[in-house]
Design a protein around this motif. Sequence first.
Motif, PDB file in Angstrom:
ATOM      1  N   GLY A   1       0.799  -1.219   0.000  1.00 29.63           N
ATOM      2  CA  GLY A   1       0.000   0.000   0.000  1.00 29.63           C
ATOM      3  C   GLY A   1       0.831   1.267   0.000  1.00 29.63           C
ATOM      4  O   GLY A   1       0.448   2.287  -0.566  1.00 29.63           O
ATOM      5  N   VAL A   2       2.003   1.208   0.641  1.00 29.81           N
ATOM      6  CA  VAL A   2       2.863   2.383   0.696  1.00 29.81           C
ATOM      7  C   VAL A   2       3.217   2.838  -0.717  1.00 29.81           C
ATOM      8  O   VAL A   2       3.222   4.025  -1.025  1.00 29.81           O
ATOM      9  CB  VAL A   2       4.151   2.068   1.490  1.00 29.81           C
ATOM     10  N   PHE A   3       3.473   1.861  -1.574  1.00 31.40           N
ATOM     11  CA  PHE A   3       3.929   2.216  -2.914  1.00 31.40           C
ATOM     12  C   PHE A   3       2.780   2.464  -3.886  1.00 31.40           C
ATOM     13  O   PHE A   3       2.967   3.082  -4.924  1.00 31.40           O
ATOM     14  CB  PHE A   3       4.862   1.131  -3.445  1.00 31.40           C
TER      15      PHE A   3
ATOM     16  N   VAL B   1       5.447   2.006 -12.763  1.00 31.30           N
ATOM     17  CA  VAL B   1       6.193   1.585 -11.580  1.00 31.30           C
ATOM     18  C   VAL B   1       5.289   0.784 -10.655  1.00 31.30           C
ATOM     19  O   VAL B   1       5.700  -0.201 -10.045  1.00 31.30           O
ATOM     20  CB  VAL B   1       6.768   2.817 -10.838  1.00 31.30           C
ATOM     21  N   VAL B   2       4.035   1.180 -10.580  1.00 35.52           N
ATOM     22  CA  VAL B   2       3.097   0.484  -9.709  1.00 35.52           C
ATOM     23  C   VAL B   2       2.401  -0.672 -10.427  1.00 35.52           C
ATOM     24  O   VAL B   2       2.292  -1.768  -9.908  1.00 35.52           O
ATOM     25  CB  VAL B   2       2.032   1.467  -9.163  1.00 35.52           C
ATOM     26  N   THR B   3       1.949  -0.434 -11.653  1.00 36.65           N
ATOM     27  CA  THR B   3       1.071  -1.423 -12.277  1.00 36.65           C
ATOM     28  C   THR B   3       1.793  -2.620 -12.859  1.00 36.65           C
ATOM     29  O   THR B   3       1.230  -3.702 -12.936  1.00 36.65           O
ATOM     30  CB  THR B   3       0.228  -0.777 -13.395  1.00 36.65           C
TER      31      THR B   3
ATOM     32  N   ASP C   1       3.970 -12.626   2.136  1.00 34.50           N
ATOM     33  CA  ASP C   1       4.928 -13.270   3.034  1.00 34.50           C
ATOM     34  C   ASP C   1       4.236 -14.377   3.824  1.00 34.50           C
ATOM     35  O   ASP C   1       3.034 -14.629   3.647  1.00 34.50           O
ATOM     36  CB  ASP C   1       5.624 -12.245   3.946  1.00 34.50           C
ATOM     37  N   LYS C   2       4.985 -15.047   4.675  1.00 36.37           N
ATOM     38  CA  LYS C   2       4.436 -16.213   5.364  1.00 36.37           C
ATOM     39  C   LYS C   2       3.310 -15.845   6.316  1.00 36.37           C
ATOM     40  O   LYS C   2       2.562 -16.712   6.784  1.00 36.37           O
ATOM     41  CB  LYS C   2       5.552 -16.944   6.119  1.00 36.37           C
ATOM     42  N   GLY C   3       3.216 -14.562   6.639  1.00 35.81           N
ATOM     43  CA  GLY C   3       2.142 -14.129   7.525  1.00 35.81           C
ATOM     44  C   GLY C   3       0.938 -13.602   6.750  1.00 35.81           C
ATOM     45  O   GLY C   3       0.040 -12.997   7.334  1.00 35.81           O
ATOM     46  N   GLY C   4       0.967 -13.775   5.420  1.00 39.14           N
ATOM     47  CA  GLY C   4      -0.168 -13.345   4.626  1.00 39.14           C
ATOM     48  C   GLY C   4      -0.178 -11.860   4.314  1.00 39.14           C
ATOM     49  O   GLY C   4      -1.162 -11.338   3.786  1.00 39.14           O
ATOM     50  N   ARG C   5       0.908 -11.152   4.633  1.00 41.99           N
ATOM     51  CA  ARG C   5       0.969  -9.718   4.323  1.00 41.99           C
ATOM     52  C   ARG C   5       1.342  -9.518   2.856  1.00 41.99           C
ATOM     53  O   ARG C   5       2.160 -10.273   2.324  1.00 41.99           O
ATOM     54  CB  ARG C   5       2.010  -9.031   5.216  1.00 41.99           C
ATOM     55  N   HIS C   6       0.783  -8.514   2.248  1.00 39.99           N
ATOM     56  CA  HIS C   6       1.137  -8.209   0.860  1.00 39.99           C
ATOM     57  C   HIS C   6       2.299  -7.222   0.867  1.00 39.99           C
ATOM     58  O   HIS C   6       2.140  -6.051   1.205  1.00 39.99           O
ATOM     59  CB  HIS C   6      -0.064  -7.638   0.108  1.00 39.99           C
ATOM     60  N   ILE C   7       3.451  -7.724   0.498  1.00 46.97           N
ATOM     61  CA  ILE C   7       4.701  -6.992   0.620  1.00 46.97           C
ATOM     62  C   ILE C   7       5.205  -6.606  -0.769  1.00 46.97           C
ATOM     63  O   ILE C   7       4.961  -7.315  -1.737  1.00 46.97           O
ATOM     64  CB  ILE C   7       5.764  -7.905   1.284  1.00 46.97           C
ATOM     65  N   ALA C   8       5.941  -5.486  -0.845  1.00 47.83           N
ATOM     66  CA  ALA C   8       6.605  -5.141  -2.100  1.00 47.83           C
ATOM     67  C   ALA C   8       8.018  -4.653  -1.808  1.00 47.83           C
ATOM     68  O   ALA C   8       8.251  -3.949  -0.818  1.00 47.83           O
ATOM     69  CB  ALA C   8       5.821  -4.059  -2.839  1.00 47.83           C
ATOM     70  N   LEU C   9       8.962  -5.060  -2.659  1.00 48.78           N
ATOM     71  CA  LEU C   9      10.301  -4.481  -2.587  1.00 48.78           C
ATOM     72  C   LEU C   9      10.171  -3.038  -3.057  1.00 48.78           C
ATOM     73  O   LEU C   9       9.461  -2.756  -4.022  1.00 48.78           O
ATOM     74  CB  LEU C   9      11.268  -5.237  -3.494  1.00 48.78           C
ATOM     75  N   ARG C  10      10.857  -2.141  -2.408  1.00 51.58           N
ATOM     76  CA  ARG C  10      10.661  -0.735  -2.754  1.00 51.58           C
ATOM     77  C   ARG C  10      11.153  -0.435  -4.161  1.00 51.58           C
ATOM     78  O   ARG C  10      12.241  -0.838  -4.546  1.00 51.58           O
ATOM     79  CB  ARG C  10      11.383   0.162  -1.756  1.00 51.58           C
ATOM     80  N   PRO C  11      10.337   0.281  -4.945  1.00 50.07           N
ATOM     81  CA  PRO C  11      10.779   0.705  -6.276  1.00 50.07           C
ATOM     82  C   PRO C  11      11.491   2.055  -6.208  1.00 50.07           C
ATOM     83  O   PRO C  11      12.070   2.493  -7.204  1.00 50.07           O
ATOM     84  CB  PRO C  11       9.471   0.833  -7.048  1.00 50.07           C
ATOM     85  N   GLU C  12      11.452   2.711  -5.059  1.00 50.61           N
ATOM     86  CA  GLU C  12      12.107   4.003  -4.861  1.00 50.61           C
ATOM     87  C   GLU C  12      12.057   4.314  -3.374  1.00 50.61           C
ATOM     88  O   GLU C  12      11.432   3.594  -2.602  1.00 50.61           O
ATOM     89  CB  GLU C  12      11.385   5.091  -5.664  1.00 50.61           C
ATOM     90  N   HIS C  13      12.727   5.384  -2.972  1.00 50.05           N
ATOM     91  CA  HIS C  13      12.831   5.683  -1.549  1.00 50.05           C
ATOM     92  C   HIS C  13      11.782   6.663  -1.039  1.00 50.05           C
ATOM     93  O   HIS C  13      11.473   6.676   0.150  1.00 50.05           O
ATOM     94  CB  HIS C  13      14.205   6.279  -1.235  1.00 50.05           C
ATOM     95  N   THR C  14      11.311   7.522  -1.922  1.00 52.19           N
ATOM     96  CA  THR C  14      10.512   8.660  -1.453  1.00 52.19           C
ATOM     97  C   THR C  14       9.285   8.231  -0.648  1.00 52.19           C
ATOM     98  O   THR C  14       9.012   8.780   0.426  1.00 52.19           O
ATOM     99  CB  THR C  14      10.072   9.526  -2.643  1.00 52.19           C
ATOM    100  N   ALA C  15       8.561   7.227  -1.145  1.00 57.54           N
ATOM    101  CA  ALA C  15       7.360   6.801  -0.442  1.00 57.54           C
ATOM    102  C   ALA C  15       7.711   6.268   0.946  1.00 57.54           C
ATOM    103  O   ALA C  15       7.008   6.530   1.926  1.00 57.54           O
ATOM    104  CB  ALA C  15       6.624   5.737  -1.255  1.00 57.54           C
ATOM    105  N   SER C  16       8.828   5.546   1.029  1.00 62.65           N
ATOM    106  CA  SER C  16       9.254   5.020   2.325  1.00 62.65           C
ATOM    107  C   SER C  16       9.583   6.145   3.310  1.00 62.65           C
ATOM    108  O   SER C  16       9.249   6.074   4.490  1.00 62.65           O
ATOM    109  CB  SER C  16      10.475   4.105   2.164  1.00 62.65           C
TER     110      SER C  16
END
Length: 425
Positions: free
Chosen positions: A49-51, A60-62, A70-85
């Motif tokens: 969601g952050v990204f 970049v998003v689509t 992940d193993k806990g069922g979270r929807h994770i993404a490797l960051r495509p850039e730093h600004t959103a983080s």
Amino acid sequence: MATFQTSPGTRDILPPDAGRWRELVRIFADGVESAGYQCIVPPMFEDLGVFLRLGDATDVVTKEMYDFEDKGGRHIALRPEHTASVCRAYAQHRPTPPWKVWYSGPNFRYERPQAGRFRQFDQVGIEVLGVDDALLDVEVITLGWQFYESVGLKNVSLVVNSLGDVGDRARYVEALAAYFSERADQLSKEALATLEKNPLRVLDSKREQDAEVIANAPTIGQFLSASAAEHFAAVCAGLEALDIPFTVNERLVRGLDYYRRTTFEYVSTALDSAQNAVGGGGRYDGLVEDLGGPATAGIGFALGVDRTLLACDVEKCFEFGSPQIDAFVIDTTGGTHALRLTTLLREAGFSTDRAFDGRSMKAQMKGADRSGALVAVIIGESEAEQSTCTVRNLSSSEQTTIPLVDLQSHLQTIVGPRKPRRQTR
RNA sequence: GUGGGCGUAGCUCAGCUGGUUAGAGCGCCAGGUUGUGGUCCUGGAGGUCGGGGGUUCGAGACCCCUCGUUCACCCCA
């Protein structure tokens, strides 16, 4: 036996390139820290969601996101850039503004690799949150400019534009969409597809077929509100006051939807590949709010490390020679003397290496030569018996045999003073 | 995701229209120099020719598939 290699779009940065890489980051850090920016290290993956705030019409998003469950069922993404983080971090921790931070690290985008484009690519960058002043825009742009100067790049040009406030941008997009729609028959089918998703980005098309229509398209300038126009004028005036050359390009549309008002790009004219933008950034007032934080002004840039080094290669600047060490210890008596001596010399502050595996004198000398050592410290049977060592200056080929106890002071006369490391005994 | 180029030693490449035991330069190792590198000379190691299938008496060369790589589009740093 299976063999492996790096995944597509990734690569190993080997010595000596990795040393050059690290030096580049060091120079960047020096520059921005002298301007009051502090280092931030956000995680490399976040909740998807952050990204998604980067814009659901952006590639970049689509289509480029490295996302997974992940193993806990979270929807994770490797960051495509730093600004959103960084904005997420601001919203999460609420530091006191103004918050000036810099970063360096890898980003991930699932694209087909080509010249200057990788799936894992590094950026250095800065972000400032909580300041609306146009003079800050000037500071940010200037710091990027100075970075390229400090690595010796000459063929970098700065392009700036303003995308206006939210309302301006919306009105402009509407006008643009209307304009392009009327001329749909003249546009390439790729441009038409882009038009559906994001009319602004049609301006980016490099197709000849689209060139004429784009050239006559309405420009953002006519749609800027009074305050946005004033802000942009102040930015330009500031850059002029600092004698930083730039051009205004009203077609400069950046690929992330969060940009407002000031946007800019550093383009290497030395790179003839399609990817010649070595850095870029802009204002993103509103992004922190989108991520659940308070309404906060924001601006920053990201500079591509890979592309910057590519440009340096072309311009033959920021070259990185082989490393040099002070001393190379050669021991033909079995290696125990070398073991003691290297430890001693390192503690005394001399960078010191040696050979292993009981190699011949000749092979060890070769090793000394390759190590770039200034001197070879030789211990053979006779030296070992007399507690001496032979010190050979590898560039002048002069050598003398001296008592071991005099070694450190003798070395200093050749390689210069060295600061002792922590005493361990 | 789409399209073009290219995959032969660690690296850069040569192998003519398919024809004996696959080559060069650089690098690496050793010797020449029984204690001395960077130059020079000599020798050596190192390749199932990306992988799989096919055509052929015979394939590194031709065909198909696949993987990788590279460049461009898209998009972006």
